[in-house]
Scaffold this active site. Sequence first.
Site, short mmCIF file in Angstrom:
data_model
loop_
_atom_site.label_atom_id
_atom_site.label_comp_id
_atom_site.label_asym_id
_atom_site.label_seq_id
_atom_site.Cartn_x
_atom_site.Cartn_y
_atom_site.Cartn_z
N CYS A 57 10.62 20.98 11.11
CA CYS A 57 10.30 20.03 12.61
C CYS A 57 12.03 19.17 12.12
O CYS A 57 12.53 18.22 11.85
CB CYS A 57 9.39 18.80 11.66
SG CYS A 57 8.93 18.04 13.55
N THR A 107 11.71 24.38 16.95
CA THR A 107 12.41 24.09 18.22
C THR A 107 13.91 24.01 18.08
O THR A 107 14.35 23.47 16.78
CB THR A 107 11.63 22.28 18.33
OG1 THR A 107 10.97 21.97 17.69
CG2 THR A 107 10.18 23.16 19.47
N LYS A 119 -2.72 23.41 14.20
CA LYS A 119 -1.34 22.45 13.69
C LYS A 119 -0.97 22.17 12.88
O LYS A 119 -1.74 22.16 11.54
CB LYS A 119 -1.98 21.29 14.65
CG LYS A 119 -1.51 19.91 14.39
CD LYS A 119 -1.20 19.53 16.57
CE LYS A 119 0.23 18.18 15.68
NZ LYS A 119 1.34 18.44 15.25
N ASN A 142 9.78 17.96 22.93
CA ASN A 142 9.09 17.77 22.38
C ASN A 142 8.70 16.45 21.12
O ASN A 142 10.35 16.90 20.34
CB ASN A 142 7.33 18.23 22.24
CG ASN A 142 7.54 18.56 20.50
OD1 ASN A 142 7.00 17.51 19.49
ND2 ASN A 142 7.89 19.88 20.44
N ASN A 152 5.88 24.47 6.44
CA ASN A 152 6.85 23.94 8.10
C ASN A 152 8.03 23.40 7.62
O ASN A 152 7.95 22.18 7.08
CB ASN A 152 6.45 23.28 9.05
CG ASN A 152 7.02 22.56 9.93
OD1 ASN A 152 8.84 23.45 9.99
ND2 ASN A 152 6.58 21.91 10.91
N GLY A 177 3.86 30.07 21.98
CA GLY A 177 3.15 28.68 21.97
C GLY A 177 3.66 27.49 23.26
O GLY A 177 2.65 28.03 23.79
C1 LIG Z 1 3.77 19.79 21.48
C2 LIG Z 1 4.34 20.85 20.73
C3 LIG Z 1 3.74 20.65 18.89
C4 LIG Z 1 4.35 20.89 18.27
N1 LIG Z 1 4.50 21.22 16.53
C5 LIG Z 1 3.82 22.37 15.53
C6 LIG Z 1 4.27 22.10 14.28
O1 LIG Z 1 2.45 21.04 14.27
N2 LIG Z 1 4.77 22.76 13.49
C7 LIG Z 1 5.29 23.76 13.45
O2 LIG Z 1 5.85 24.20 12.42
N3 LIG Z 1 5.55 23.68 15.20
C8 LIG Z 1 5.75 22.96 15.66
N4 LIG Z 1 5.99 23.52 16.98
C9 LIG Z 1 6.95 24.14 17.10
C10 LIG Z 1 5.88 26.32 17.99
O3 LIG Z 1 5.44 26.14 16.14
C11 LIG Z 1 6.86 26.45 17.73
O4 LIG Z 1 8.17 26.86 16.33
C12 LIG Z 1 8.01 26.17 19.15
O5 LIG Z 1 7.57 25.48 20.27
C13 LIG Z 1 8.68 27.19 19.64
O6 LIG Z 1 8.84 28.24 20.97
P1 LIG Z 1 7.79 28.67 21.78
O7 LIG Z 1 8.98 28.00 22.81
O8 LIG Z 1 6.90 29.71 22.34
O9 LIG Z 1 7.43 27.08 21.99
C14 LIG Z 1 5.41 22.48 18.67
C15 LIG Z 1 5.60 23.31 19.56
C16 LIG Z 1 5.08 21.64 20.80
C17 LIG Z 1 6.21 22.80 22.00
#
Ligand SMILES: Cc1cc2nc3c(=O)[nH]c(=O)nc-3n(C[C@H](O)[C@H](O)[C@H](O)COP(=O)(O)O)c2cc1C
Length: 322
Positions: free
Chosen positions: A149, A212, A64, A88, A146, A284
């Site tokens: 975000c 995202t 995380k 989210n 990162n 993810g």
């Molecule tokens: C609940 C949640 C929390 C996330 N927290 C982070 C984070 O702390 N740092 C980060 O770089 N990306 C974070 N992400 C983004 C994911 O790592 C990923 O890049 C994004 O969800 C797209 O991939 P997916 O469609 O497989 O989930 C988060 C995504 C979700 C859904």
Amino acid sequence: MEIDSDNMSSPASNSSPGLFPDLSVDIGGIRLKNPVMTASGTFGYGAEFAELVDLNRLGGIIVKGISLYPSKGNPPGRVVETPCGMLNAIGLENVGLDVLIKKKLPGLKGIRTPVFVNIYGKTAEEYGEVAERIEEIPEIAGVEVNISCPNVKAGGVAFGVDPLAAGGVVKRVRERIKKPLMVKLSPNVADITSIAKAVEMAGADSISLINTLTGMAVDIRTRKPLITNITGGLSGPAIRPVALRMVWQAARAVSIPVIGIGGIMNAEDAISFLIVGATAVQVGTANLVNPGATMEIIDGIEGYLTERNHSKVTEIVGTLEI
Ligand SMILES: Cc1cc2nc3c(=O)[nH]c(=O)nc-3n(C[C@H](O)[C@H](O)[C@H](O)COP(=O)(O)O)c2cc1C
């Protein structure tokens, strides 16, 4: 520095010639036993999933997002399900670097899978400070920066949408660490290639994308946003076509390895990212609906390669036929 991760932990990662395809990949200074990693924020600090997933079979674990000081993140009303995905706005809630080091990382002791810490700062200097502390921890394989975000006011995506600012953060981190440096890019940009090139020039060893996509959802009865932060980050299968396109574009623009992320739910999805040029992938949202997704994806990639008589996973990377 080339670090070799253990590649004897499971039959699926056994690379004896003629028996199993070699799943190992090099993602810029570090060799992974297979190309399947967990995406930051969807796999806690790793140890929480130990009873559901064989952590030693994973190619890599990204914990995380962490900042210098603890953060409560955004107020409740932070997650909502949407068609084929979710929004989210956690806002990078995290325990802070000191607690990560003292209380969370010991939970991963003895694990033979490279662990990356996803880092975040409010200023370029703060990114550098977090990176420098991570550099001192021998158990940590590398850093994922990162700059993407969408749910925080300071830092985050503000750095990820401008090539100059993105390069500035990466340069500052690079000055402080020798460990492998992965930079996570935002899809909320018009031209992903200019950001990808800027972070490569600034010293990144690899890039990961996508984070995202900024989105919204509204309750028509109350006329209020379903996310208290108003906007949130869209993830899951809904974003996969956008992610695939951006990974394809980025992979053609840079010569460092690209790690594909976005809506990967099964092996077929992961393989499509490898075909468009990703050397590895991160899973993810799938972890939240099927904690065993990564294991199934590793098995599925191996099956695909075996069926087609490929001896190495790298043989399919960037093989899109146009
Ligand atoms: C609940 C949640 C929390 C996330 N927290 C982070 C984070 O702390 N740092 C980060 O770089 N990306 C974070 N992400 C983004 C994911 O790592 C990923 O890049 C994004 O969800 C797209 O991939 P997916 O469609 O497989 O989930 C988060 C995504 C979700 C859904």
